[in-house]
Design a protein around this motif. Structure first.
Motif, PDB file in Angstrom:
ATOM      1  N   GLU A 233      -1.806   5.602  -4.598  1.00  0.00           N
ATOM      2  CA  GLU A 233      -3.253   5.468  -4.431  1.00  0.00           C
ATOM      3  C   GLU A 233      -3.918   6.755  -3.962  1.00  0.00           C
ATOM      4  O   GLU A 233      -4.846   6.724  -3.178  1.00  0.00           O
ATOM      5  N   GLN A 234      -3.454   7.885  -4.426  1.00  0.00           N
ATOM      6  CA  GLN A 234      -4.071   9.142  -4.026  1.00  0.00           C
ATOM      7  C   GLN A 234      -5.382   9.331  -4.780  1.00  0.00           C
ATOM      8  O   GLN A 234      -5.405   9.355  -6.003  1.00  0.00           O
TER       9      GLN A 234
ATOM     10  N   PRO B 101      -7.557   0.195  -3.412  1.00  0.00           N
ATOM     11  CA  PRO B 101      -6.705   1.013  -2.554  1.00  0.00           C
ATOM     12  C   PRO B 101      -6.993   0.777  -1.068  1.00  0.00           C
ATOM     13  O   PRO B 101      -8.140   0.803  -0.631  1.00  0.00           O
ATOM     14  N   GLY B 102      -5.927   0.520  -0.329  1.00  0.00           N
ATOM     15  CA  GLY B 102      -6.047   0.298   1.104  1.00  0.00           C
ATOM     16  C   GLY B 102      -6.440  -1.111   1.494  1.00  0.00           C
ATOM     17  O   GLY B 102      -6.375  -1.480   2.660  1.00  0.00           O
TER      18      GLY B 102
ATOM     19  N   PRO C  90       0.821  -1.234   0.000  1.00  0.00           N
ATOM     20  CA  PRO C  90       0.000   0.000   0.000  1.00  0.00           C
ATOM     21  C   PRO C  90       0.850   1.277   0.000  1.00  0.00           C
ATOM     22  O   PRO C  90       1.066   1.898   1.037  1.00  0.00           O
ATOM     23  N   TYR C  91       1.310   1.684  -1.150  1.00  0.00           N
ATOM     24  CA  TYR C  91       2.052   2.932  -1.270  1.00  0.00           C
ATOM     25  C   TYR C  91       1.069   4.103  -1.275  1.00  0.00           C
ATOM     26  O   TYR C  91       0.104   4.115  -2.034  1.00  0.00           O
ATOM     27  N   ASP C  92       1.349   5.117  -0.467  1.00  0.00           N
ATOM     28  CA  ASP C  92       0.452   6.269  -0.388  1.00  0.00           C
ATOM     29  C   ASP C  92       0.504   7.124  -1.651  1.00  0.00           C
ATOM     30  O   ASP C  92      -0.514   7.675  -2.080  1.00  0.00           O
ATOM     31  N   HIS C  93       1.676   7.238  -2.260  1.00  0.00           N
ATOM     32  CA  HIS C  93       1.807   8.116  -3.419  1.00  0.00           C
ATOM     33  C   HIS C  93       1.159   7.543  -4.680  1.00  0.00           C
ATOM     34  O   HIS C  93       0.911   8.264  -5.628  1.00  0.00           O
TER      35      HIS C  93
END
Length: 124
Positions: A87-88, A112-113, A82-85
């Motif tokens: 799955e914005q 995502p998530g 789960p990379y934050d950048h």
């Protein structure tokens, strides 16, 4: 059909007639007129190129793409991280639960998530 093919090959292999006078004595306009390939020769060359080179090359490229893609699809996708950048999302999608895109593929697109939905089903 063989006669048509034979005439197209003979016409495509034809060359321009010899120049009316030595090239050293010709002016630019005469050289340009002489260097033009007759339309039937050019047409037949392109016809042969299309049917005997491009169409077989396209078929071979399609078969190759089919085999490569079939082999590629036989593997599972990489593990979900789960990379934050990546799955914005500023707002949810206006369909279904808002997390899946319009062309969501359960096997290749993670939610995502949450991760891949098929991995959750296998774990249960």
């Amino acid at each position: 059909a063989i006669g048509v093919l034979r005439s197209r090959i003979n016409n495509a292999m034809a060359s321009a007639p010899p120049p009316p006078k030595p090239v050293a004595e010709m002016n630019v306009v005469e050289i340009c007129k002489y260097n033009k390939i007759p339309g039937s020769i050019s047409h037949d060359r392109w016809w042969l190129f299309t049917w005997f080179i491009m169409i077989p090359a396209t078929v071979v490229a399609g078969i190759n793409a089919w085999y490569v893609e079939t082999e590629h699809l036989s593997h599972d996708p990489p593990p979900y991280i789960p990379y934050d950048h990546i799955e914005q999302r500023t707002r949810p999608y206006p369909w279904k639960d808002g997390k899946r895109s319009l062309f969501h593929n359960e096997k290749f697109n993670p939610i995502p998530g949450e991760g891949y939905s098929w991995q959750k089903k296998e774990a249960e």
